[in-house]
Scaffold this active site. Structure first.
Site, mmCIF file in Angstrom:
data_model
loop_
_atom_site.group_PDB
_atom_site.id
_atom_site.type_symbol
_atom_site.label_atom_id
_atom_site.label_comp_id
_atom_site.label_asym_id
_atom_site.label_seq_id
_atom_site.Cartn_x
_atom_site.Cartn_y
_atom_site.Cartn_z
ATOM 1 N N ASN A 184 0.854 -1.200 0.000
ATOM 2 C CA ASN A 184 0.000 0.000 0.000
ATOM 3 C C ASN A 184 0.891 1.252 0.000
ATOM 4 O O ASN A 184 2.113 1.145 0.034
ATOM 5 C CB ASN A 184 -0.959 -0.024 1.205
ATOM 6 C CG ASN A 184 -0.205 -0.085 2.512
ATOM 7 O OD1 ASN A 184 0.562 0.815 2.848
ATOM 8 N ND2 ASN A 184 -0.386 -1.175 3.257
ATOM 9 N N PHE B 285 -4.232 3.408 15.113
ATOM 10 C CA PHE B 285 -4.546 4.467 14.148
ATOM 11 C C PHE B 285 -5.762 4.047 13.344
ATOM 12 O O PHE B 285 -5.974 2.861 13.107
ATOM 13 C CB PHE B 285 -3.356 4.708 13.208
ATOM 14 C CG PHE B 285 -2.379 5.692 13.777
ATOM 15 C CD1 PHE B 285 -1.609 5.361 14.880
ATOM 16 C CD2 PHE B 285 -2.235 6.957 13.228
ATOM 17 C CE1 PHE B 285 -0.718 6.280 15.429
ATOM 18 C CE2 PHE B 285 -1.355 7.879 13.763
ATOM 19 C CZ PHE B 285 -0.600 7.543 14.865
HETATM 20 N N1 CTP Z 1 -3.583 -3.103 12.441
HETATM 21 C C1 CTP Z 1 -2.727 -4.091 12.895
HETATM 22 N N2 CTP Z 1 -2.713 -5.311 12.268
HETATM 23 C C2 CTP Z 1 -3.492 -5.540 11.205
HETATM 24 C C3 CTP Z 1 -4.364 -4.522 10.729
HETATM 25 C C4 CTP Z 1 -4.371 -3.323 11.363
HETATM 26 O O1 CTP Z 1 -1.994 -3.871 13.860
HETATM 27 N N3 CTP Z 1 -3.439 -6.718 10.622
HETATM 28 C C5 CTP Z 1 -3.640 -1.819 13.172
HETATM 29 C C6 CTP Z 1 -3.106 -0.638 12.393
HETATM 30 O O2 CTP Z 1 -1.715 -0.473 12.620
HETATM 31 C C7 CTP Z 1 -3.926 0.504 12.980
HETATM 32 C C8 CTP Z 1 -5.250 -0.144 13.306
HETATM 33 O O3 CTP Z 1 -4.985 -1.539 13.397
HETATM 34 O O4 CTP Z 1 -3.394 0.959 14.210
HETATM 35 C C9 CTP Z 1 -6.351 0.116 12.340
HETATM 36 O O5 CTP Z 1 -6.130 -0.530 11.154
HETATM 37 P P1 CTP Z 1 -7.254 -0.713 10.033
HETATM 38 O O6 CTP Z 1 -6.698 -1.615 8.999
HETATM 39 O O7 CTP Z 1 -7.658 0.634 9.579
HETATM 40 O O8 CTP Z 1 -8.442 -1.369 10.846
HETATM 41 P P2 CTP Z 1 -9.386 -2.545 10.504
HETATM 42 O O9 CTP Z 1 -9.871 -3.062 11.782
HETATM 43 O O10 CTP Z 1 -8.701 -3.509 9.599
HETATM 44 O O11 CTP Z 1 -10.624 -1.885 9.818
HETATM 45 P P3 CTP Z 1 -11.035 -1.710 8.292
HETATM 46 O O12 CTP Z 1 -12.293 -2.428 8.217
HETATM 47 O O13 CTP Z 1 -11.151 -0.219 8.157
HETATM 48 O O14 CTP Z 1 -9.921 -2.267 7.436
#
Ligand code: CTP
Length: 397
Positions: free
Chosen positions: A210, A324
């Site tokens: 990404n 975040f």
């Molecule tokens: N994060 C993480 N491990 C992952 C995915 C996300 O530690 N496998 C952490 C990111 O570093 C960030 C937070 O989770 O602090 C939010 O990530 P995000 O991908 O936006 O959240 P999701 O729960 O995956 O929600 P979405 O449905 O928006 O993807």
């Protein structure tokens, strides 16, 4: 030890009778350990000689944007980089207007445009000028941009009027400035930070990733180290150098980042997950480069990656966990949902629908959420935001 010990303050002096107070201000800042350099506007020189401020600061006074000799020694960009804080005292109505409109028409305004540090202004003017709607509108613009306003005070003025517009006293200004450098906020703490993107391999030469640049996470690492903590930065692939005094661990995939985060969980007091972790990865990684021959379409089966921040937030004992939330719509709603669903202590939310802020840009606007609070941080560069986020974490922790 004073918060200003070894701090670099660039003092901007603009035209106004209060310019005479800048001499004492230099002394007060120096008494607290600061290294002070001075930039004067031409109008300021009508009220105070550069020689006086040069003698007091121990450095040449800068006043000319177009002087090749001065620019060669320490030009406007170097001055802007040198400063840990720019303080404009006195800040006249005119310099406030120029700042509000992003002018770069003299050395001081240009340095302010090129700065990466916080900017504070100590307004000083006649009370009618202070109350003028134009001045108030300009101040509102500066406030919105996160520029700090110190004073003014109310009282007798040089022109004989009584009212708002007196520059705050030098000792008050020096003490207010020292609060910008509340070092030691996280002294003795161990902070683990994830940053950057992850790369999910498809075959030996291809991957899914990404646009995360890692800038926010690296700025947080720097601000955390400045706050006295021991910092471990677990970073996905980025083009950024490891910040000074930070232990950097380079990872590639989400699984690598997860493993490294778990390895550093013992002894971790605060965990900040700023990485943009891929939610899915290819179910299998082809051992050989995938050939296109004979294929018009391609299907990659994806499986879910472990959620690193959720795993850390559900560990026992668990550190203070900050996540975040980068969202394109309903930012606060989704961020609150993440706070609860992932069992986080704090979420830093930002709107990535605006390409001028957030992902891969130098600036951002964020809102810090906890179960009980919501704090909006106006637009600023990522390092300034990082400092504010660290202050908020230190307050909650
Ligand atoms: N994060 C993480 N491990 C992952 C995915 C996300 O530690 N496998 C952490 C990111 O570093 C960030 C937070 O989770 O602090 C939010 O990530 P995000 O991908 O936006 O959240 P999701 O729960 O995956 O929600 P979405 O449905 O928006 O993807």
């Amino acid at each position: 030890m004073s918060n200003l010990m070894n701090r670099r303050i660039l003092l901007g002096v603009s035209g106004g009778i209060a310019a005479y107070k800048s001499a004492e201000l230099i002394r007060r800042l120096q008494d607290m350990g600061a290294d002070v350099r001075v930039v004067m506007t031409r109008a300021a020189e009508a009220f105070m000689t550069p020689l006086t401020l040069q003698a007091l600061s121990g450095h040449p006074v800068h006043n000319d944007l177009l002087d090749p000799e001065a620019e060669a020694a320490m030009g406007h960009i170097s001055l802007a980089r040198w400063a840990d804080l720019i303080l404009i005292a006195p800040a006249s109505a005119d310099i406030i207007a120029r700042l509000a409109h992003g002018k770069g028409d003299n050395l001081l305004t240009t340095v302010c445009l090129a700065r990466r540090c916080e900017l504070a202004i100590a307004p000083a003017m006649n009370e009618a000028m202070w109350h003028n709607q134009a001045t108030q509108d300009n101040l509102a613009i500066l406030q919105q941009r996160g520029i700090h306003q110190l004073g003014p005070a109310s009282g007798g003025q040089a022109c004989g009027d009584i009212g708002m517009g007196r520059m705050s006293e030098p000792s008050t200004l020096a003490s207010e400035v020292s609060h910008f450098f509340e070092t030691g906020l996280l002294a003795g703490k161990t902070v683990v930070i994830t940053a950057g993107p992850t790369r999910e391999a498809i075959d030996p030469v291809r991957y899914i990733s990404n646009h995360s640049s890692g800038k926010m996470g690296y700025a947080l690492a720097q601000a955390t180290v400045d706050a006295g903590a021991k910092v471990i930065l677990i970073s996905g692939p980025t083009a950024l150098p490891c910040p000074d005094r930070v232990t950097c661990i380079h990872t590639s995939s989400a699984i690598d980042m997860y493993q490294s985060s778990m390895d550093h969980l013992p002894g971790c007091d605060i965990f900040i997950a700023s990485a943009a972790v891929a939610d899915f990865r290819p179910a299998t990684i082809a051992e050989q480069k995938i050939k296109k021959t004979g294929q018009d379409t391609m299907h990659i089966e994806m499986v879910k990656n472990p959620d690193i921040v959720t795993a850390i937030a559900n560990a026992d004992p668990k550190p203070f966990v900050v996540g975040f939330a980068a969202e394109t719509h309903d930012v606060i709603h989704y961020a609150r949902d993440k706070l609860q669903r992932k069992n986080l202590d704090m979420v830093v939310a930002n709107d990535i629908s605006d390409t001028h802020i957030g992902f891969n840009s130098d600036d951002n606007i964020v809102t810090i959420l906890t179960a009980e609070s919501e704090q909006y941080l106006p637009k600023a560069n990522k390092f300034q935001q990082a400092q504010r986020i660290i202050q908020a974490i230190a307050k909650q922790y």
